[in-house]
Design an enzyme around this catalytic site. Structure first.
Site, mmCIF file in Angstrom:
data_model
loop_
_atom_site.group_PDB
_atom_site.id
_atom_site.type_symbol
_atom_site.label_atom_id
_atom_site.label_comp_id
_atom_site.label_asym_id
_atom_site.label_seq_id
_atom_site.Cartn_x
_atom_site.Cartn_y
_atom_site.Cartn_z
ATOM 1 N N LYS A 146 -10.111 18.413 -28.337
ATOM 2 C CA LYS A 146 -10.392 16.629 -28.228
ATOM 3 C C LYS A 146 -11.490 16.618 -29.865
ATOM 4 O O LYS A 146 -12.587 17.930 -29.888
ATOM 5 C CB LYS A 146 -10.640 16.151 -26.817
ATOM 6 C CG LYS A 146 -9.884 15.934 -26.337
ATOM 7 C CD LYS A 146 -9.506 14.994 -25.466
ATOM 8 C CE LYS A 146 -8.104 15.050 -24.895
ATOM 9 N NZ LYS A 146 -6.636 13.851 -24.756
ATOM 10 N N HIS A 181 5.820 15.268 -20.613
ATOM 11 C CA HIS A 181 6.040 14.227 -21.816
ATOM 12 C C HIS A 181 6.282 15.422 -23.471
ATOM 13 O O HIS A 181 7.342 14.497 -24.226
ATOM 14 C CB HIS A 181 5.334 12.604 -21.881
ATOM 15 C CG HIS A 181 4.054 12.912 -23.089
ATOM 16 N ND1 HIS A 181 2.687 13.559 -22.751
ATOM 17 C CD2 HIS A 181 3.915 12.823 -24.406
ATOM 18 C CE1 HIS A 181 2.476 13.885 -23.436
ATOM 19 N NE2 HIS A 181 2.402 13.211 -25.104
ATOM 20 N N GLU A 213 -6.496 17.217 -31.426
ATOM 21 C CA GLU A 213 -6.624 15.773 -31.594
ATOM 22 C C GLU A 213 -7.923 14.914 -31.572
ATOM 23 O O GLU A 213 -8.754 15.436 -31.704
ATOM 24 C CB GLU A 213 -6.779 15.684 -29.942
ATOM 25 C CG GLU A 213 -5.310 15.401 -29.406
ATOM 26 C CD GLU A 213 -5.277 14.572 -27.703
ATOM 27 O OE1 GLU A 213 -4.691 13.777 -27.661
ATOM 28 O OE2 GLU A 213 -5.545 15.714 -27.116
ATOM 29 N N LYS A 224 10.047 14.441 -27.041
ATOM 30 C CA LYS A 224 10.015 14.348 -28.349
ATOM 31 C C LYS A 224 10.863 15.087 -29.326
ATOM 32 O O LYS A 224 11.027 16.543 -28.405
ATOM 33 C CB LYS A 224 8.864 15.180 -29.054
ATOM 34 C CG LYS A 224 6.599 14.458 -28.100
ATOM 35 C CD LYS A 224 5.872 15.673 -28.444
ATOM 36 C CE LYS A 224 4.471 15.076 -27.944
ATOM 37 N NZ LYS A 224 4.088 13.551 -28.490
ATOM 38 N N LYS A 269 1.978 13.873 -14.669
ATOM 39 C CA LYS A 269 1.497 15.242 -14.773
ATOM 40 C C LYS A 269 -0.002 14.285 -13.872
ATOM 41 O O LYS A 269 -0.076 13.647 -14.346
ATOM 42 C CB LYS A 269 1.724 16.322 -15.676
ATOM 43 C CG LYS A 269 0.609 15.418 -17.105
ATOM 44 C CD LYS A 269 0.490 16.426 -18.113
ATOM 45 C CE LYS A 269 -1.137 16.789 -18.678
ATOM 46 N NZ LYS A 269 -1.434 16.465 -18.709
ATOM 47 N N ASP A 287 0.749 -1.019 0.023
ATOM 48 C CA ASP A 287 0.057 0.395 -0.322
ATOM 49 C C ASP A 287 1.087 1.074 -0.117
ATOM 50 O O ASP A 287 2.081 1.259 0.675
ATOM 51 C CB ASP A 287 -0.926 0.346 1.097
ATOM 52 C CG ASP A 287 -1.757 1.034 1.418
ATOM 53 O OD1 ASP A 287 -2.373 0.355 1.450
ATOM 54 O OD2 ASP A 287 -1.777 2.290 1.398
ATOM 55 N N PHE A 288 0.184 2.480 -0.448
ATOM 56 C CA PHE A 288 1.634 3.411 -0.702
ATOM 57 C C PHE A 288 1.382 4.386 0.134
ATOM 58 O O PHE A 288 2.441 4.727 0.677
ATOM 59 C CB PHE A 288 1.439 3.847 -1.734
ATOM 60 C CG PHE A 288 0.577 3.613 -3.106
ATOM 61 C CD1 PHE A 288 2.002 2.493 -3.640
ATOM 62 C CD2 PHE A 288 0.366 4.028 -4.307
ATOM 63 C CE1 PHE A 288 1.695 2.285 -5.384
ATOM 64 C CE2 PHE A 288 -0.526 3.854 -5.435
ATOM 65 C CZ PHE A 288 0.505 2.684 -6.134
ATOM 66 N N HIS A 346 1.639 21.027 -21.721
ATOM 67 C CA HIS A 346 2.529 20.815 -22.773
ATOM 68 C C HIS A 346 2.746 22.299 -23.970
ATOM 69 O O HIS A 346 3.470 22.403 -24.461
ATOM 70 C CB HIS A 346 1.608 20.114 -23.769
ATOM 71 C CG HIS A 346 1.321 18.752 -22.413
ATOM 72 N ND1 HIS A 346 2.515 18.287 -21.986
ATOM 73 C CD2 HIS A 346 0.332 17.892 -23.107
ATOM 74 C CE1 HIS A 346 1.898 17.155 -21.303
ATOM 75 N NE2 HIS A 346 0.925 16.740 -21.939
HETATM 76 C C1 BG6 Z 1 -2.604 14.118 -21.521
HETATM 77 C C2 BG6 Z 1 -3.183 14.671 -21.507
HETATM 78 O O1 BG6 Z 1 -0.917 14.866 -21.128
HETATM 79 O O2 BG6 Z 1 -1.351 14.543 -23.123
HETATM 80 C C3 BG6 Z 1 -4.320 14.046 -22.829
HETATM 81 O O3 BG6 Z 1 -3.388 14.190 -20.557
HETATM 82 C C4 BG6 Z 1 -3.598 14.255 -24.039
HETATM 83 O O4 BG6 Z 1 -5.028 14.252 -22.242
HETATM 84 C C5 BG6 Z 1 -2.189 13.670 -24.323
HETATM 85 O O5 BG6 Z 1 -4.250 13.169 -25.154
HETATM 86 C C6 BG6 Z 1 -1.956 13.863 -25.840
HETATM 87 O O6 BG6 Z 1 0.146 13.326 -26.012
HETATM 88 P P1 BG6 Z 1 0.515 13.240 -26.917
HETATM 89 O O7 BG6 Z 1 1.642 13.118 -27.298
HETATM 90 O O8 BG6 Z 1 -0.593 12.948 -28.051
HETATM 91 O O9 BG6 Z 1 0.249 15.017 -27.752
#
Ligand code: BG6
Length: 501
Positions: free
Chosen positions: A352, A190, A228, A194, A160, A101-102, A252
């Site tokens: 989205k 993330h 997206e 890239k 995140k 358990d954390f 991002h």
């Molecule tokens: C994530 C978001 O951090 O980034 C997602 O929580 C989103 O909702 C995603 O779809 C987009 O990442 P990428 O690399 O597909 O542009």
């Protein structure tokens, strides 16, 4: 980002908290597999999944392998499409699992024992858990003495979302900094993993040409888009309390903005780069409530179509409140109050269920004067755009005006372009390889410092505050490019969105 020759990363025990979650199987394990394929992991590296469900080391490794095999079949994005059994067997030997358990002390005693058993004292604690565990886990690690670096490095990776507004991000930073130093904290975004995002810095600062026109004398405005085609998929419960602004902008989109707008750092080292980023994000003008409302558009997708396929509206998605007022699209205008950018609007949009997947930065230059073309009865020259496409068709394109061959004087838009695929052979990657490798080697350049995170939230906080008691979401059909109000946001300034795709 300092290196041009890559060495094997130092040995350590990498604890993956939230081992049974999606992030570990979809991204972290494939990234570790790719690092192992490239010979970058030390023989003594151990990977230990930590989660509350009971499992043995072998069961955990088998589950991961089965998932990666399935992925191979579906050949999903970023997956290594040819899981090699021999390579996997080599990696699987280093995979372990710890049931715990954390928030229980016993879990941390087990962790301490695993570290003692390793021949080095190095450990990384990767928080791939729900954010509600971040502060609890870190406090437990601190209390158990596991962040003490006298016997090896101890680092914590935080995924995140880092907070859900300025106050919560400040509180989380304070909690982390109480038990460890900034040097030990690796806050992940993330987007920084890239290649195309890292390339913005290299292209800007290694080509003398760019600096000459990279300012408010020549640039009219900048557009940053992350469109997206996916909806909220299985993440309805998370997304409904988050929304597009929190999910994409302070992290991002601001990373992209910082890469485009920051001043040249004195060196490509962690402190110099992060200081320049903090400065430029800190220079974003804090809008008053009225201006925040005027300069933002919130949209939500309703039923629509992608080709012939019918798509549900956001409110019909699983685990979403059927009366939800959460935005799935946001468009913003922000101004950067510094010498380079004063007077240059930055328009940001993300959504989205849009018509195409496209993450890009479009830099729009000031138009050429018209006088010399007036007598020739030519249309006004279109402004030049420099498009930096982050994904899916990675590269850079520059729009120019040229004379169409023939007796008539007619101008046409043409493109100078560089597509990654034409120049580089890229190995399949998830984007997490560089980030994990950098964490193992202790390079923080691609990770967010506390001030970067807080400045990001500070810049979006006026929008969050202004929307609290106003700003209904504007509907847009799934499969289309956001609500009409987003076009009006630019039309007011006599500008238009650069077409995406
Ligand atoms: C994530 C978001 O951090 O980034 C997602 O929580 C989103 O909702 C995603 O779809 C987009 O990442 P990428 O690399 O597909 O542009």
């Amino acid at each position: 980002m300092n290196k041009h020759e890559i060495d094997v990363a130092p040995p350590c025990t990498l604890f993956l908290f939230g081992a049974n979650g999606d992030l570990v199987k979809r991204l972290l394990m494939p990234a570790l597999y790719n690092l192992s394929r490239d010979g970058l992991l030390d023989k003594q590296l151990r990977i230990v999944g930590v989660d509350h469900n009971a499992a043995t080391d072998a069961e955990f490794a088998e589950r991961l392998q089965a998932f990666m095999r399935e992925r191979d079949k579906g050949a999903g994005e970023g997956a290594d499409k040819c899981l090699d059994d021999k390579l996997w067997a080599r990696l699987a030997k280093r995979i372990g699992y710890l049931t715990g358990d954390f928030l229980e002390d016993a879990t941390y005693q087990d962790i301490a024992q695993r570290i003692e058993k390793s021949r080095n004292g190095n450990a990384i604690f990767y928080l791939a858990t729900s954010p509600r565990f971040f502060s609890g886990v870190v406090q437990k690690l601190g209390a158990a003495g596991l962040l003490d670096e006298s016997n090896g490095f101890r680092r914590v990776v935080v995924e995140k979302p880092f907070g859900h507004d300025l106050a919560s991000a400040e509180a989380l930073n304070a909690c982390l900094l109480k038990v460890m130093s900034e040097k030990q904290i690796f806050r992940i975004d993330h987007y920084l993993g890239k290649e195309t995002v890292q390339n913005i810095l290299v292209s800007r600062f290694s080509n003398g040409l760019f600096e000459a026109f990279w300012n408010n004398h020549y640039i009219d405005h900048v557009q940053i888009t992350a469109a997206e085609t996916v909806g909220v998929e299985t993440r309805g419960a998370f997304y409904d309390t988050t929304g597009a602004l929190r999910d994409m902008v302070p992290n991002h989109l601001f990373q992209l903005l910082a890469m485009v707008a920051m001043e040249p750092p004195a060196a490509f080292g962690a402190d110099a780069v992060r200081t320049e980023k903090a400065k430029v994000i800190g220079a974003i003008r804090p809008w008053s409530k009225a201006m925040a409302l005027k300069n933002s558009v919130r949209g939500q997708y309703v039923e629509g179509k992608q080709g012939r396929k019918k798509l549900p509206g956001y409110r019909q998605e699983p685990r979403v409140d059927p009366e939800s007022n959460t935005e799935t699209y946001v468009a913003l205008k922000v101004m950067i109050d510094n010498w380079r950018w004063v007077g240059v609007p930055f328009y940001l949009r993300t959504g989205k269920r849009m018509s195409v997947r496209d993450t890009e930065i479009a830099i729009c230059f000031k138009p050429a004067p018209y006088a010399q073309f007036r007598d020739a009865d030519l249309e006004r020259p279109k402004p030049n755009y420099l498009k930096i496409q982050i994904q899916p068709n990675e590269g850079m394109w520059f729009d120019l005006q040229a004379k169409r061959p023939g007796p008539a004087l007619v101008m046409e838009n043409v493109e100078l372009g560089f597509a990654y695929k034409d120049f580089f052979k890229m190995q399949p990657s998830t984007g997490y390889e560089t980030l994990i490798y950098d964490c193992l080697t202790g390079d923080q350049t691609l990770f967010q410092r506390a001030d970067n995170i807080e400045n990001g939230w500070r810049a979006v906080q006026p929008f969050l505050d202004a929307w609290k008691d106003a700003a209904e979401v504007q509907p847009y059909p799934a499969g289309e490019d956001g609500p009409a109000a987003a076009d009006e946001l630019l039309a007011r300034d006599r500008r238009v969105w650069h077409s995406i795709g």
